[in-house]
Design a protein around this motif. Structure first.
Motif, PDB file in Angstrom:
ATOM      1  N   ASP A 134      38.943  -5.638  43.226  1.00 11.43           N
ATOM      2  CA  ASP A 134      38.677  -5.096  41.892  1.00 11.43           C
ATOM      3  C   ASP A 134      38.804  -6.207  40.855  1.00 11.43           C
ATOM      4  O   ASP A 134      39.741  -7.016  40.899  1.00 11.43           O
ATOM      5  CB  ASP A 134      39.670  -3.982  41.551  1.00 11.43           C
ATOM      6  N   GLY A 135      37.837  -6.261  39.927  1.00 16.17           N
ATOM      7  CA  GLY A 135      37.877  -7.259  38.870  1.00 16.17           C
ATOM      8  C   GLY A 135      37.355  -8.617  39.277  1.00 16.17           C
ATOM      9  O   GLY A 135      37.390  -9.566  38.480  1.00 16.17           O
ATOM     10  N   SER A 136      36.845  -8.739  40.487  1.00 18.29           N
ATOM     11  CA  SER A 136      36.320 -10.019  40.958  1.00 18.29           C
ATOM     12  C   SER A 136      35.055 -10.413  40.200  1.00 18.29           C
ATOM     13  O   SER A 136      34.292  -9.567  39.732  1.00 18.29           O
ATOM     14  CB  SER A 136      36.008  -9.928  42.451  1.00 18.29           C
ATOM     15  N   GLU A 175      33.617   1.233  54.112  1.00 17.30           N
ATOM     16  CA  GLU A 175      34.247   2.364  53.434  1.00 17.30           C
ATOM     17  C   GLU A 175      35.559   2.745  54.098  1.00 17.30           C
ATOM     18  O   GLU A 175      36.537   3.106  53.430  1.00 17.30           O
ATOM     19  CB  GLU A 175      33.281   3.546  53.407  1.00 17.30           C
ATOM     20  N   GLU A 176      35.607   2.646  55.433  1.00 19.20           N
ATOM     21  CA  GLU A 176      36.838   2.942  56.168  1.00 19.20           C
ATOM     22  C   GLU A 176      37.932   1.933  55.807  1.00 19.20           C
ATOM     23  O   GLU A 176      39.088   2.303  55.568  1.00 19.20           O
ATOM     24  CB  GLU A 176      36.575   2.904  57.670  1.00 19.20           C
ATOM     25  N   TYR A 177      37.592   0.662  55.752  1.00 20.23           N
ATOM     26  CA  TYR A 177      38.572  -0.372  55.450  1.00 20.23           C
ATOM     27  C   TYR A 177      39.075  -0.272  54.011  1.00 20.23           C
ATOM     28  O   TYR A 177      40.274  -0.462  53.749  1.00 20.23           O
ATOM     29  CB  TYR A 177      37.972  -1.760  55.692  1.00 20.23           C
ATOM     30  N   VAL A 178      38.185   0.011  53.072  1.00 21.86           N
ATOM     31  CA  VAL A 178      38.592   0.156  51.670  1.00 21.86           C
ATOM     32  C   VAL A 178      39.542   1.340  51.515  1.00 21.86           C
ATOM     33  O   VAL A 178      40.568   1.257  50.835  1.00 21.86           O
ATOM     34  CB  VAL A 178      37.360   0.318  50.757  1.00 21.86           C
ATOM     35  N   ALA A 179      39.214   2.451  52.180  1.00 23.36           N
ATOM     36  CA  ALA A 179      40.068   3.635  52.105  1.00 23.36           C
ATOM     37  C   ALA A 179      41.431   3.390  52.748  1.00 23.36           C
ATOM     38  O   ALA A 179      42.467   3.862  52.263  1.00 23.36           O
ATOM     39  CB  ALA A 179      39.375   4.814  52.774  1.00 23.36           C
ATOM     40  N   ALA A 180      41.439   2.637  53.848  1.00 20.99           N
ATOM     41  CA  ALA A 180      42.686   2.371  54.561  1.00 20.99           C
ATOM     42  C   ALA A 180      43.586   1.393  53.810  1.00 20.99           C
ATOM     43  O   ALA A 180      44.782   1.297  54.105  1.00 20.99           O
ATOM     44  CB  ALA A 180      42.386   1.817  55.953  1.00 20.99           C
ATOM     45  N   ASN A 181      43.022   0.657  52.853  1.00 24.14           N
ATOM     46  CA  ASN A 181      43.786  -0.300  52.051  1.00 24.14           C
ATOM     47  C   ASN A 181      43.701   0.058  50.577  1.00 24.14           C
ATOM     48  O   ASN A 181      43.455  -0.805  49.715  1.00 24.14           O
ATOM     49  CB  ASN A 181      43.259  -1.723  52.287  1.00 24.14           C
ATOM     50  N   ALA A 182      43.940   1.321  50.289  1.00 27.26           N
ATOM     51  CA  ALA A 182      43.768   1.835  48.926  1.00 27.26           C
ATOM     52  C   ALA A 182      44.652   1.102  47.917  1.00 27.26           C
ATOM     53  O   ALA A 182      44.266   0.931  46.748  1.00 27.26           O
ATOM     54  CB  ALA A 182      44.065   3.338  48.902  1.00 27.26           C
ATOM     55  N   ASP A 183      45.816   0.658  48.333  1.00 22.30           N
ATOM     56  CA  ASP A 183      46.737  -0.014  47.418  1.00 22.30           C
ATOM     57  C   ASP A 183      46.342  -1.463  47.141  1.00 22.30           C
ATOM     58  O   ASP A 183      46.936  -2.105  46.265  1.00 22.30           O
ATOM     59  CB  ASP A 183      48.155   0.020  47.984  1.00 22.30           C
ATOM     60  N   ALA A 184      45.386  -1.980  47.888  1.00 19.29           N
ATOM     61  CA  ALA A 184      45.020  -3.396  47.744  1.00 19.29           C
ATOM     62  C   ALA A 184      43.992  -3.628  46.650  1.00 19.29           C
ATOM     63  O   ALA A 184      43.724  -4.779  46.300  1.00 19.29           O
ATOM     64  CB  ALA A 184      44.486  -3.929  49.072  1.00 19.29           C
ATOM     65  N   GLY A 185      43.408  -2.559  46.121  1.00 16.09           N
ATOM     66  CA  GLY A 185      42.444  -2.717  45.042  1.00 16.09           C
ATOM     67  C   GLY A 185      41.140  -3.346  45.483  1.00 16.09           C
ATOM     68  O   GLY A 185      40.686  -4.341  44.910  1.00 16.09           O
TER      69      GLY A 185
END
Length: 296
Positions: free
Chosen positions: A165-167, A234-244
């Protein structure tokens, strides 16, 4: 970025359907019967092309008689994943490719055996006669076509770009940053190609053993972006929700997923193509895909 061409899998086997040949055996006596009789017509039982192929000399095209050995890399959700429990049909795995492979084996009257390994190794397993076929979100490429044969497509794969996020990374300036991909995938092949061919050059791409590792390195800040297929992205983004993490808008490239067999194994290729197209035409493949990927 420069536009990437859409790849279409080439059906290197027979056409989508084959003619079923019914043979009638009848002998003629050297001495004619006193009365002419008309033998009753025999209508052969209706069979599908896949059943016809399975009834033929398919055993000669298999590594082990009665078994259909599949190589895969089961870290590519939702296409192939290691299951928490017994998995689909007790295989220990689950996912779109797992269920399609199981349906193919059922069509051909074979026992499915799944071997999980690194993606590169799964490619080599088919080429070295350690596996009959490969399903792993696998798409056609000209380089692969030199050593493998591909069935018709059974699904469309869209590759996307994951960033933080913000990249400042965009589709247009992606080549200015460090990109992570899974080793051996078309994402790596295209991205690491020269700028003249639409890539970014090897200096801008790092290959990892699997997508999960690439995503973790993005989180760690080692790389600036990950190129991977949309569904696992989408699976990886959801699994790392706290990573932004977020996925950039638009497709980086579109491809067609296929089953691969060893180059020149036309008997197996034809049998798989017949079975696959029956499963596509009767809606089985779409039902499997819809089970794992819900349209927005």
């Amino acid at each position: 970025m420069k536009n990437m061409k859409k790849l279409l899998c080439v059906a290197l086997g027979a056409a989508l359907s084959v003619s079923l040949l019914a043979s009638c055996s009848g002998g003629s006596s050297s001495t004619p019967a006193p009365e002419t009789t008309t033998p009753a017509e025999t209508t052969p039982a209706e069979t599908t092309p896949a059943e016809t192929a399975a009834a033929g000399d398919l055993s000669s095209a298999l590594i082990e008689d009665g078994k259909l050995i599949m190589s895969t890399n089961a870290q590519f959700p939702p296409y192939e994943m290691v299951a928490d429990g017994e998995g689909f049909n007790g295989t220990g795995f689950e996912g779109i490719d797992i269920e399609i492979a199981s349906a193919l084996a059922d069509k051909l009257g074979l026992e499915l055996v799944i071997d999980d390994m690194e993606f590169d190794s799964a490619l080599l397993a088919v080429q070295n006669n350690a596996a009959d076929m490969m399903l792993a979100g696998l798409s056609y490429s000209e380089d692969r076509d030199e050593v493998m044969d591909f069935t018709d497509s059974y699904a469309t794969g869209v590759q996307v770009v994951i960033v933080k996020d913000g990249s400042d990374v965009t589709m247009d300036n992606l080549g200015d940053y460090m990109i992570g991909t899974q080793r051996g995938t078309t994402g790596y092949i295209y991205a690491s190609d020269t700028p003249e061919n639409g890539g970014y050059g090897e200096d801008h791409v790092i290959a990892y053993d699997n997508g999960a590792t690439a995503v973790q390195e993005l989180i760690n800040g080692t790389i600036d972006a990950v190129i991977i297929d949309q569904a696992p992205a989408e699976e990886y983004v959801a699994a790392n929700a706290d990573a932004g993490l977020t996925i950039l808008d638009g497709a980086w490239v579109e491809e067609q997923y296929c089953v691969a067999v060893d180059e020149g194994n036309t008997v197996l290729l034809d049998a798989l193509n017949n079975a696959l197209n029956e499963l596509i035409n009767d809606g089985t493949v779409q039902t499997i895909i819809d089970k794992y990927i819900t349209a927005d």
